[in-house]
Design an enzyme around this catalytic site. Sequence first.
Site, PDB file in Angstrom:
ATOM      1  N   LYS A  22       0.831  -1.202   0.000  1.00  0.00           N
ATOM      2  CA  LYS A  22       0.000   0.000   0.000  1.00  0.00           C
ATOM      3  C   LYS A  22       0.868   1.256   0.000  1.00  0.00           C
ATOM      4  CE  LYS A  22      -2.696   2.720   3.329  1.00  0.00           C
ATOM      5  NZ  LYS A  22      -1.591   3.694   3.554  1.00  0.00           N
ATOM      6  N   ASN A  23       1.860   1.300   0.895  1.00  0.00           N
ATOM      7  CA  ASN A  23       2.637   2.524   1.058  1.00  0.00           C
ATOM      8  C   ASN A  23       3.526   2.830  -0.137  1.00  0.00           C
ATOM      9  OD1 ASN A  23       1.480   2.989   3.553  1.00  0.00           O
ATOM     10  ND2 ASN A  23       3.149   2.078   4.708  1.00  0.00           N
ATOM     11  N   ARG A  92      -4.178  10.609   2.965  1.00  0.00           N
ATOM     12  CA  ARG A  92      -3.019  11.485   3.095  1.00  0.00           C
ATOM     13  C   ARG A  92      -2.148  11.444   1.842  1.00  0.00           C
ATOM     14  NH1 ARG A  92      -0.168  14.383   6.727  1.00  0.00           N
ATOM     15  NH2 ARG A  92       2.113  14.350   6.649  1.00  0.00           N
ATOM     16  N   CYS A 116      -5.778   8.765   8.189  1.00  0.00           N
ATOM     17  CA  CYS A 116      -6.128   8.333   9.541  1.00  0.00           C
ATOM     18  C   CYS A 116      -5.809   9.407  10.574  1.00  0.00           C
ATOM     19  CB  CYS A 116      -5.359   7.059   9.898  1.00  0.00           C
ATOM     20  SG  CYS A 116      -5.905   5.596   9.003  1.00  0.00           S
ATOM     21  N   ARG A 121       0.140  15.302  11.813  1.00  0.00           N
ATOM     22  CA  ARG A 121       0.904  14.806  10.674  1.00  0.00           C
ATOM     23  C   ARG A 121       1.202  15.994   9.764  1.00  0.00           C
ATOM     24  NH1 ARG A 121      -2.231   9.576   8.507  1.00  0.00           N
ATOM     25  NH2 ARG A 121      -0.171   8.895   7.875  1.00  0.00           N
ATOM     26  N   PRO A 122       1.992  16.922  10.242  1.00  0.00           N
ATOM     27  CA  PRO A 122       2.247  18.145   9.479  1.00  0.00           C
ATOM     28  C   PRO A 122       3.022  17.856   8.204  1.00  0.00           C
ATOM     29  CG  PRO A 122       3.760  17.991  11.325  1.00  0.00           C
ATOM     30  CD  PRO A 122       2.777  16.862  11.480  1.00  0.00           C
ATOM     31  N   ILE A 123       2.930  18.783   7.262  1.00  0.00           N
ATOM     32  CA  ILE A 123       3.683  18.635   6.024  1.00  0.00           C
ATOM     33  C   ILE A 123       4.778  19.704   5.948  1.00  0.00           C
ATOM     34  CG2 ILE A 123       1.796  17.502   4.804  1.00  0.00           C
ATOM     35  CD1 ILE A 123       1.267  20.162   3.357  1.00  0.00           C
ATOM     36  N   ASP A 124       5.249  20.165   7.107  1.00  0.00           N
ATOM     37  CA  ASP A 124       6.246  21.228   7.121  1.00  0.00           C
ATOM     38  C   ASP A 124       7.541  20.819   6.438  1.00  0.00           C
ATOM     39  OD1 ASP A 124       6.326  19.519   9.540  1.00  0.00           O
ATOM     40  OD2 ASP A 124       8.102  20.683  10.034  1.00  0.00           O
ATOM     41  N   GLN A 125       7.946  19.543   6.576  1.00  0.00           N
ATOM     42  CA  GLN A 125       9.182  19.103   5.927  1.00  0.00           C
ATOM     43  C   GLN A 125       9.028  19.030   4.409  1.00  0.00           C
ATOM     44  OE1 GLN A 125      12.235  18.627   7.799  1.00  0.00           O
ATOM     45  NE2 GLN A 125      10.791  19.846   8.995  1.00  0.00           N
ATOM     46  N   ASP A 304       3.744   1.267  11.847  1.00  0.00           N
ATOM     47  CA  ASP A 304       2.512   0.671  11.320  1.00  0.00           C
ATOM     48  C   ASP A 304       2.243  -0.725  11.867  1.00  0.00           C
ATOM     49  OD1 ASP A 304       1.841   2.892   9.870  1.00  0.00           O
ATOM     50  OD2 ASP A 304       2.358   2.077   7.916  1.00  0.00           O
ATOM     51  N   ILE A 326       6.888   7.889  16.642  1.00  0.00           N
ATOM     52  CA  ILE A 326       6.560   8.540  15.369  1.00  0.00           C
ATOM     53  C   ILE A 326       5.301   9.398  15.492  1.00  0.00           C
ATOM     54  CG2 ILE A 326       6.202   8.190  12.902  1.00  0.00           C
ATOM     55  CD1 ILE A 326       8.905   7.111  13.948  1.00  0.00           C
ATOM     56  N   ARG A 396      -9.132   0.081   3.546  1.00  0.00           N
ATOM     57  CA  ARG A 396      -8.235   1.013   2.868  1.00  0.00           C
ATOM     58  C   ARG A 396      -6.865   0.395   2.623  1.00  0.00           C
ATOM     59  NH1 ARG A 396      -6.541   5.060   6.306  1.00  0.00           N
ATOM     60  NH2 ARG A 396      -5.120   5.502   4.582  1.00  0.00           N
TER      61      ARG A 396
END
Length: 417
Positions: A22-23, A92, A116, A121-125, A304, A326, A396
Amino acid sequence: MKRIRIEGGHKLQGTIRISGAKNSAVALVPASLLSDEVVKIDNIPNISDIDALNEILMYLGAKVTRTGELMTIDSSSIINKEIPEEISKKLRASYYFMSSLLGKYKHVEMYFPGGCAIGARPIDQTLKGYRALGATVKEEGNRFTIDADELHGAEVYLDMPSVGATVNTILVAVKAKGETVIENAAKEPEIVNVATFLNNMGAKITGAGTSTIRITGVDYLGSCFTEVIPDRIEAGTYMIAGALMGENLRIENIITEHVDSLINKLKEMGVSIKEERDAVEITAVEKMKGVRVKTLGYPGFPTDLQQPLTTLLTQCTGTSTLEETIYENRFQNVPYLVNMGADIKIDGKKIRIQGPNPLIGSNVVATDLRAGACLVLAGLKAEGETTIDNVEHVLRGYENIIEKLTNVGAKIVLEEI
């Protein structure tokens, strides 16, 4: 709405074949937009996350065909238009489209992705990578408009080895002018899968799977074929099922190196496990001992698998500790396990599990994908019947989970409610 109903206590015997990861798949599909020709991706899992990505592809005007596990994508005539919130919020991984469109067109408009609810779960990076490569980012609530007059190579140091930020920076850099160097990159196998796919198109990426990745930008990416690697998280989930209820349960089509951290923990517990090159065979044992586990980026123990492993730890003798490094909100499964008879205490980023304790069937709720997997495992072990609501989360990420478990002896059904 769907519900899973499980009658616990049945041995699991036979073979489970692992599907495509999936990932990996959820990054490979958006990455296909960088090609100006037709690409083919095989071993695509039949899960709802792929359906959601396919919806975005079709919305943008890509021509998509799916034949079994093979997905053929022609994005030569796509239209770069705003991706609306109602489709971006479904998962996501939709933010990989943000990077592919920015890399290809130097402009993208879309809403913050969903997924989820397992904590911040920021997207700053990811945004740090965009800015380093020459893009300007405008945020209005959860809507992003990202532009670049020109994308240029740069040195990008990630504050943490984020898989998403690593993939996103690669996707933007492959067509940027000059060389990009990503330091403190994530090392997960899924990143290698994405880099191989892009290199097959004509990209110039080296170092994927290490902490330093180098990308030399190219002007054109063409047609190619790639295959999704086996899903190490699905494999780990069924390996844990084998440790709970297996009797020579065989898990095949895996890359054993990708699940080494779990194999080592299972051996430490005393689980009977036989390894082959691309398979393992697991039999539950009467007594297992408690262990300490700490989630880390690859090759450490994967976050996970933290929630699925918690079910197994309830059956171990003594005290087990599990530290989550994490995500800060990945213990939502714990109250439901406690209701089923587990002895678990939450202490900040750690949980302490005292065992073994028998599990009793109950009505529970899947709060997220891996919490749902945890509760499926608990239902397989528990005495009596367990019903799991909100199982769309589970569907999912696990292809044909009902059929796969039924085929090895589980009493499990999916119901419409």
